[in-house]
Design an enzyme around this catalytic site. Structure first.
Site, PDB file in Angstrom:
ATOM      1  N   CYS A  90       0.872  -1.289   0.087  1.00  0.00           N
ATOM      2  CA  CYS A  90       0.006  -0.265   0.082  1.00  0.00           C
ATOM      3  C   CYS A  90       0.717   1.169   0.071  1.00  0.00           C
ATOM      4  O   CYS A  90       1.602   1.615  -0.959  1.00  0.00           O
ATOM      5  CB  CYS A  90      -1.240  -0.106   1.128  1.00  0.00           C
ATOM      6  N   HIS A 178      -3.776  -5.164   0.855  1.00  0.00           N
ATOM      7  CA  HIS A 178      -3.102  -5.752   2.074  1.00  0.00           C
ATOM      8  C   HIS A 178      -3.199  -7.305   2.174  1.00  0.00           C
ATOM      9  O   HIS A 178      -4.162  -8.027   2.610  1.00  0.00           O
ATOM     10  CB  HIS A 178      -4.013  -5.038   3.253  1.00  0.00           C
ATOM     11  N   GLU A 180      -1.672  -9.170   4.295  1.00  0.00           N
ATOM     12  CA  GLU A 180      -1.683  -9.339   5.928  1.00  0.00           C
ATOM     13  C   GLU A 180      -2.946  -9.698   6.546  1.00  0.00           C
ATOM     14  O   GLU A 180      -3.219 -10.414   7.602  1.00  0.00           O
ATOM     15  CB  GLU A 180      -0.803  -8.645   6.615  1.00  0.00           C
TER      16      GLU A 180
END
Length: 528
Positions: A90, A178, A180
């Site tokens: 990002c 993202h 994660e």
């Protein structure tokens, strides 16, 4: 205070440069789930410091800023010339693009927040095994308009032209999504691709290797000196007690300070468990009256916390002098404590934080500097789930490992307003019923925390033919992965009914039970 780092500690295979993202800690956890050691560091880390650590890969986290803001966090541009693989996530990707000559523009009306299917444009090591049109989690306003030389676009979405980019020759990669967060369908695949295929990391981070590396370091650091540990009975201090007992045996003394705010039967259980069953030296300090006296007339929650914390330090000082001398103090500091309290985003030149400090933790900087201890903090780089695995490997039973988190000030901050013996006894009984019924229903291990709160008001009720005027109790049950965010637990009505019936019938001065259905955010897990 002496040095708080043990010698010959393992260097991280993956470094995560933190640009103020709420997910930086989560990135580290995900990498460790892949059995690779990772650490979060300041974005101000220099190229020289990185070379000294010699990681196999670097991740640039997301962040709340635009790369064109005056105060936007940056990093040493030479990082991109080290030959070490870099993955920008990002904001991290946007910063890399800008620093290397590309352009980033505000997304205006084409911002992306939430789930978005990605369309894969070219095969790449980063997106290997990621299915086309799989869902990834987006959270960005700015977007990349023009790529630096040597980069190609490898994926896009409907609203984002450059959802993933690659410079294979220089081993520089970026994703706008993202990977994660759990909402990213193939997020762990992307992380593993970067960690294994691109950075060539070995999956050698686990409980067994941690023990093999840590026990000799503890022995080396401590030598034949005595170590003092403040034991609370929580999973952190309990695991640390077992670890130190395994490493140094009788050189360890645990101090259990009973401030009078613990759960029902807990002091007796802890002394029986540690001292009698496992023969760990535990000094029991009964300070109940002392703590309660200090809270007389106090209603503000922050003042209660400060008073309890300050009195704990004074009791600890007095008793450590009486029991000592001790060369070392052991603390159950965990990695999230270090990140939140010390902050990773410290400008080494000014000492100023980039991110707002969230809160002070009891284990980090909580003791006065004139206590002449050297610190032993072997759990300092572990996350909570890793501590639970470690406790299991050391032989701690489930009743310790899987117990719900409990605040340091204990029941004193679950009694809203002034604390009294009567209120403590009332809440202690109600809280025990909550946990007892949750366990009987087989829900305990599926819930992050389940507890009772006593409100400082009274409500009208009817019991038998008589009017009652008594306290209400709040039932708080939440589900969470790490306590950072939480949702209220959907408890079956039958269980709620049993809890309510038992509390109003078995606990004196309570005539009403209410159920808190607030998530975090906007609320917090604890009421105070």
């Amino acid at each position: 205070m002496g040095k708080n780092l043990l010698k010959k500690e393992r260097d991280p295979s993956i470094l995560i440069l933190d640009f103020g993202s709420q997910y930086s800690e989560l990135i580290a956890r995900r990498i460790r789930e892949a059995n690779v050691f990772s650490l979060v560091v300041s974005n101000f880390i220099s190229t020289k410091e990185i070379q000294d650590i010699n990681p196999q890969g670097i991740i640039l986290s997301g962040g709340p800023n635009s790369v064109y803001e005056d105060n936007a966090p940056k990093c040493d541009q030479n990082i991109f010339n080290l030959g070490i693989p870099v993955l920008g996530i990002c904001y991290g990707m946007q910063l890399m693009v800008k620093e290397l000559g590309g352009t980033v523009t505000p997304a205006n009306n084409r911002s992306e927040y939430g789930r978005a299917p990605i369309k894969i444009d070219f095969e790449s090591d980063l997106l290997s095994s990621v299915k086309d049109k799989s869902i990834m989690w987006m959270s960005h306003g700015d977007s990349i308009n023009h790529l630096p030389n040597g980069f190609i676009k490898i994926a896009h979405t409907e609203n984002t032209l450059h959802a993933a980019i690659s410079n294979k020759e220089k081993k520089l990669f970026g994703v706008q999504f993202h990977p994660e967060v759990i909402h990213s369908e193939y997020g762990m695949t992307v992380i593993k691709n970067f960690v294994y295929s691109i950075s060539k990391c070995k999956a050698d981070w686990n409980t067994e290797t941690f023990l093999e590396e840590t026990i000799p370091r503890i022995k080396e650091q401590v030598g034949d000196k005595k170590v003092l540990l403040a034991l609370s009975g929580g999973v952190d201090s309990s695991t640390l007690a077992f670890l130190l007992n395994k490493a140094i045996g009788k050189q360890l003394t645990c101090m259990f300070i009973d401030q009078g705010f613990m759960r029902k039967g807990e002091p007796e259980f802890l002394m029986e468990f540690f001292a009698k069953k496992f023969h760990i030296k535990v000094e029991y300090i009964n300070a109940r009256e002392r703590f309660l006296h200090k809270l007389n007339g106090v209603t503000d929650p922050e003042e209660k916390r400060k008073i309890i914390g300050g009195e704990f330090i004074r009791v600890f000082e007095e008793e450590s002098h009486r029991l000592g001398p001790f060369e070392y103090l052991a603390q159950g500091t965990l990695y999230p404590d270090v990140i939140e309290s010390a902050g990773t985003n410290l400008d080494p030149k000014t000492g100023e934080r980039i991110a707002v400090k969230i809160k002070s933790h009891h284990n980090v900087g909580g003791l006065p500097k004139d206590l002449q201890f050297k610190l032993v903090e072997p759990l300092r780089k572990l996350f909570k789930d890793e501590v639970r695995k470690l406790g299991n490997a050391l032989g701690l039973p489930d009743e310790i490992i899987k117990r719900h988190p409990f605040p340091g000030p204990g029941l004193a901050i679950r009694i809203l307003g002034e604390v009294s013996i009567e209120k403590l006894n009332c809440l202690r009984d109600a809280d025990w019923i909550v946990r007892d019924e949750i366990k009987k229903a087989g829900l305990y291990n599926d819930i992050w925390q389940a507890f009772a709160v006593l409100l400082p008001v009274k409500t009208v009720g009817v019991m038998g033919d008589k009017r009652t005027y008594a306290w209400p109790v709040v039932l708080r049950c939440v589900s969470s992965e790490d306590g950072m965010t939480a949702d209220w637990s959907r408890i079956p009505y039958e269980t709620l009914e049993r809890i309510s019936n038992r509390i109003v019938n078995e606990v004196a001065q309570v005539n009403r039970v209410v159920f808190d259905i607030t998530s975090k955010p906007p609320g917090t897990i604890e009421w105070e």
